[in-house]
Design an enzyme around this catalytic site. Structure first.
Site, PDB file in Angstrom:
ATOM      1  N   SER A 265       0.844  -1.193   0.000  1.00 46.41           N
ATOM      2  CA  SER A 265       0.000   0.000   0.000  1.00 46.41           C
ATOM      3  C   SER A 265       0.885   1.250   0.000  1.00 46.41           C
ATOM      4  CB  SER A 265      -0.961  -0.048   1.192  1.00 46.41           C
ATOM      5  OG  SER A 265      -1.993   0.903   1.052  1.00 46.41           O
TER       6      SER A 265
ATOM      7  N   HIS B  12      -4.056  -1.886  -4.447  1.00 45.74           N
ATOM      8  CA  HIS B  12      -5.474  -2.227  -4.206  1.00 45.74           C
ATOM      9  C   HIS B  12      -6.322  -2.049  -5.465  1.00 45.74           C
ATOM     10  CE1 HIS B  12      -4.146  -2.149  -0.091  1.00 45.74           C
ATOM     11  NE2 HIS B  12      -3.995  -0.834  -0.090  1.00 45.74           N
TER      12      HIS B  12
END
Length: 243
Positions: free
Chosen positions: A130, A165
Site C-alpha cells: 500500500s 489495491h
C-alpha cells in the site's frame, strides 16, 4: 573491480497484514541477501501504530527465518549516525501501509529518504504494501488526502507511478486509469491484492500471485486520450505460471 549490487524493489499487494498463509512474504524473503536476513519494518505511514509493529514482529519471528526489527520515528531514539548505521545494516526494509504523503514528509524531516536511497545503492531489498509500495515510485495513486488523488513527489527510485489495491477498493481502477490518461500521473504499475512485483535495476523481473485471478498491470497512455492496460503473466506462488 568491486561488483555493483543490483538495485531491487518489491511491490506487495499483500503480506502479513492481509495473507494468513505467508506466501508473499516467503517469496519476498527468498530474494533477500543470505539465508537469515535482517528485516526492518517501517510503520511510519500508520503513525508508528504499536499494534501494527507488534503484529509484524509476531508474524516474522514465528513464521519466517529472519531477524526482524522495527524502526519508529514518532518516538525516535537513535541519533543521525546510529539511524543511518541501523538502516544500512538491514538486508530488507519493509514499509507498512497508511498515509503515503504523511510518511514521506516524516521521512524527509528525519533524513530517512536519503538513507533509503543509500541502502538501495548498496543492495538492500526495499519493499512494502500500500503506502509502502507507493513510496518508491516517482508518483502514486493515493487516498492520503481523502478522495483518491495523484501524489507526484515520491522517492523516485522506480520510474513512473504505482497504484495499489487495484481490484479491491471501489474507484481505484477507473480513477487510476483516468489519471494516467489525463497525464496527471505518469504511466505505471497497478497491483491487485494478492500479488507481488520485483523490480531489478528499474525493470520488472518477476511477478507473482497467491490468488489465481489477481494480476499486476502495466497502465500507460494510448495516445488517443485513453489508456492501454496490460496484465503481466504472474507465477502462482507455490504453483505454475498464470495466463
Amino acid at each position: 573491480m568491486a561488483t555493483v549490487p543490483p538495485h531491487r524493489i518489491a511491490l506487495l499487494g499483500g503480506g502479513f497484514t492481509l495473507d494468513e498463509d505467508g506466501l508473499l512474504d516467503d517469496w519476498l524473503l527468498d530474494h533477500a541477501r543470505g539465508p537469515h536476513p535482517s528485516v526492518c519494518f517501517l510503520p511510519t505511514a500508520s503513525g508508528d501504530a504499536a499494534s501494527y509493529s507488534e503484529w509484524f514482529l509476531q508474524v516474522f519471528r514465528s513464521r519466517h527465518a529472519c531477524e526482524p526489527s522495527v524502526l519508529p520515528l514518532f518516538r525516535r531514539e537513535l541519533d543521525d549516525e546510529a539511524l543511518r548505521a541501523f538502516l544500512l545494516a538491514q538486508d530488507v526494509v519493509y514499509v507498512g501501509g497508511g498515509n503515503t504523503a504523511n510518511m514521506l514528509a516524516v521521512w524527509r524531516v528525519h533524513g530517512v529518504d536519503r538513507i533509503l536511497r543509500e541502502a538501495y545503492d548498496r543492495g538492500t531489498l526495499l519493499c512494502g504494501i500500500s503506502a509502502g509500495a507507493n513510496c518508491w515510485a516517482e508518483a502514486s495513486h493515493t487516498d492520503s488526502f481523502g478522495p483518491l488523488a495523484a501524489l507526484t513527489d515520491g522517492l523516485g527510485l522506480l520510474q513512473g507511478s504505482v497504484c495499489p489495491h487495484y481490484d479491491s477498493e471501489p474507484g481505484r481502477r477507473p480513477s487510476y486509469r483516468a489519471a494516467v490518461a489525463d497525464r496527471a500521473l505518469p504511466a505505471g504499475w497497478a497491483l491487485d491484492d494478492g500479488t507481488g512485483a520485483l523490480f531489478t535495476d528499474g525493470g520488472p523481473t518477476e511477478t507473482v500471485t497467491r490468488v489465481e485471478r489477481a494480476r499486476v498491470y502495466r497502465v500507460e497512455p494510448d495516445g488517443r486520450g485513453g489508456v492501454r492496460e496490460r496484465a503481466l503473466a504472474c507465477r502462482l506462488v507455490g504453483g505454475t505460471a498464470g495466463d
